[in-house]
Design a protein around this motif. Sequence first.
Motif, short mmCIF file in Angstrom:
data_model
loop_
_atom_site.label_atom_id
_atom_site.label_comp_id
_atom_site.label_asym_id
_atom_site.label_seq_id
_atom_site.Cartn_x
_atom_site.Cartn_y
_atom_site.Cartn_z
N MET A 267 0.83 -1.20 0.00
CA MET A 267 0.00 0.00 0.00
C MET A 267 0.87 1.26 0.00
O MET A 267 0.57 2.24 -0.70
CB MET A 267 -0.92 -0.01 1.23
N LYS A 268 1.94 1.24 0.76
CA LYS A 268 2.84 2.40 0.80
C LYS A 268 3.47 2.63 -0.57
O LYS A 268 3.61 3.77 -1.02
CB LYS A 268 3.92 2.17 1.86
N LEU A 269 3.89 1.54 -1.22
CA LEU A 269 4.49 1.65 -2.55
C LEU A 269 3.47 2.15 -3.57
O LEU A 269 3.79 2.96 -4.44
CB LEU A 269 5.07 0.30 -2.97
N HIS A 270 2.24 1.66 -3.45
CA HIS A 270 1.18 2.12 -4.35
C HIS A 270 0.92 3.62 -4.16
O HIS A 270 0.75 4.36 -5.15
CB HIS A 270 -0.10 1.33 -4.08
N SER A 271 0.93 4.06 -2.91
CA SER A 271 0.73 5.49 -2.63
C SER A 271 1.85 6.32 -3.23
O SER A 271 1.61 7.40 -3.78
CB SER A 271 0.67 5.74 -1.11
N GLY A 272 3.08 5.83 -3.13
CA GLY A 272 4.21 6.55 -3.69
C GLY A 272 4.10 6.69 -5.19
O GLY A 272 4.45 7.74 -5.75
N LYS A 273 3.60 5.66 -5.86
CA LYS A 273 3.44 5.72 -7.32
C LYS A 273 2.29 6.62 -7.74
O LYS A 273 2.39 7.37 -8.70
CB LYS A 273 3.23 4.30 -7.86
N LYS A 274 1.19 6.56 -6.99
CA LYS A 274 -0.01 7.29 -7.37
C LYS A 274 0.05 8.77 -6.99
O LYS A 274 -0.36 9.65 -7.77
CB LYS A 274 -1.24 6.65 -6.71
N PHE A 275 0.58 9.07 -5.80
CA PHE A 275 0.53 10.44 -5.30
C PHE A 275 1.90 11.13 -5.22
O PHE A 275 1.98 12.31 -4.91
CB PHE A 275 -0.12 10.46 -3.91
N GLY A 276 2.96 10.38 -5.45
CA GLY A 276 4.29 10.95 -5.33
C GLY A 276 4.89 10.69 -3.97
O GLY A 276 4.17 10.47 -2.99
N LEU A 277 6.23 10.72 -3.90
CA LEU A 277 6.93 10.35 -2.68
C LEU A 277 6.67 11.34 -1.54
O LEU A 277 6.54 10.92 -0.38
CB LEU A 277 8.43 10.22 -2.95
N GLU A 278 6.61 12.64 -1.85
CA GLU A 278 6.40 13.65 -0.81
C GLU A 278 5.06 13.44 -0.11
O GLU A 278 4.98 13.44 1.12
CB GLU A 278 6.45 15.05 -1.42
N GLN A 279 4.01 13.25 -0.91
CA GLN A 279 2.67 13.08 -0.32
C GLN A 279 2.58 11.75 0.44
O GLN A 279 1.99 11.67 1.52
CB GLN A 279 1.60 13.12 -1.42
N ALA A 280 3.17 10.70 -0.12
CA ALA A 280 3.14 9.40 0.56
C ALA A 280 3.87 9.46 1.90
O ALA A 280 3.45 8.83 2.88
CB ALA A 280 3.79 8.34 -0.33
N ALA A 281 4.95 10.25 1.96
CA ALA A 281 5.70 10.40 3.21
C ALA A 281 4.82 11.01 4.29
O ALA A 281 4.84 10.60 5.45
CB ALA A 281 6.94 11.26 2.98
N LYS A 282 4.04 12.01 3.92
CA LYS A 282 3.18 12.69 4.89
C LYS A 282 2.05 11.78 5.37
O LYS A 282 1.62 11.86 6.53
CB LYS A 282 2.62 13.97 4.28
#
Length: 486
Positions: A267-282
């Motif tokens: 899920m974290k990896l999917h978030s990074g791909k869909k929303f970008g690393l900055e947004q996934a980090a937050k």
Amino acid sequence: MLLGVAHSVQDVAHALTMPAGGLFYVLQNADNGKYYQSFEIPKKREGTRPIDRPVRGLALAQERLAAVLKQSYRPKSFIHGYVTKRSFLTNAHYHEKQKWVLNIDIEDFFGSIGFARIRGLFMSQFFGFNHRVATILARLTTYKDALPQGARTSPILSNIIAHNLDKHLVEIAVKERLKYSRYADDITFSSSRRKIPPSLVRTWEPEYGDREVILGEKITDAFKTAHFRINPDKTRIQLFRERQVVTGLIVNEGANVYRKDISRLRMKLHSGKKFGLEQAAKVWIEPTATAKDYWAHIEGWLGHIKQVRGDDDPVLSKLCRQAADINPAAPKWIIRHAEMVREFDIFLSHASEDKPRVRKLKKKLEAVGIKVFFDEESITWGDSIVQRINHGLLKSTFFVPFLTNTFAAKGWTNKELNSAISANVNRQKRILPICDHDFHVGKNYPMLEDVLYKTWPKAGPKEDEWLNAITDELLALVEKAKLETS
């Protein structure tokens, strides 16, 4: 050991190969924060861990002192934390497949070891330093009256201080015939016998699920004698029908990571791909986290899974594939694992003379949806044969060689088999041999003699029946493998 004959700051500085004036200045400021960087790092599951990392001269003094301390300390076999070639994984392996597992946590482990205890240790028979040197070394190795998380000397000192506790707990384990280990502040008892001795646990309530555990007097007395406290919130008894966890790994069968942790990482990896690393980090770390923090978190989890599940794990390969998709500049080891994602279910290895028979099996397999690497279709005009074969071996879940007298006489087929054996050292039950009815495995391939194999019958009415049966078995194995990597 030069420290054994030291009497002053100058002597300690000489033993640590440091300027005496510099060491004296460090000692004057060792406890005022000038030589520490304090910050917090996220834990694997939840919350943060405070870190006090020494810098400059203090860091150098602790690093050199740690090297000296290691010369005097020989960790026992049951100590797995902060010991070379041992880890949370070796600790978990030790308690696999047990009838029950008891976890006990030392409360505020580093924080409960202050200046006075460390000074006393340095003056004890273990080291035998005089009181002045003991005071100097205790000032160098404690901060805010505790062992600082982040200091090179804290792990070895904590293990030595905890020896008295270990001694009492090992006595209980030996008497009751139990397994015992300690990983830093995490203590584990386990047994292959169903009975839980009352000296260890008096009672627990309720019988199943989350429960309150009342430890035996011998355990509580051991903690009091050693001047440590038990963290009651982390005391757990786990029976054989329940999920048993040791140092963060499930140990009911082989030590393994939580399935939910792998799903969460996806899920974290999917978030990074869909929303970008900055947004996934937050979202996944904290509101102030950056893309750099996110990637460090991802890389840490991938490294953890690699350490636990092994270098050739297909789950790891798929996760690395997702990670490489969102960060093309990922480390080489992640890229390498990403390229190992399986494209084929089965690699059919055979001699060209046996191709008409093997083609029958291939058609049966493909009819039930199995992806097959078959040289005449998987290698096309212009391809490098060597590269395509190696690619097929790497990208196939199972290697199925059809062993015949013709196969054994061929150089190329033997290279395929040897490559498959080399690639599958850490992947059990991935080589599935099929032998011709007149082929002797032991005489031709002694290395495969202890591997269970199937026998291809003579041509006739039973051959088609056998092909259907072997197809069903291979389909079941393929589906099981897919479930394990999903």
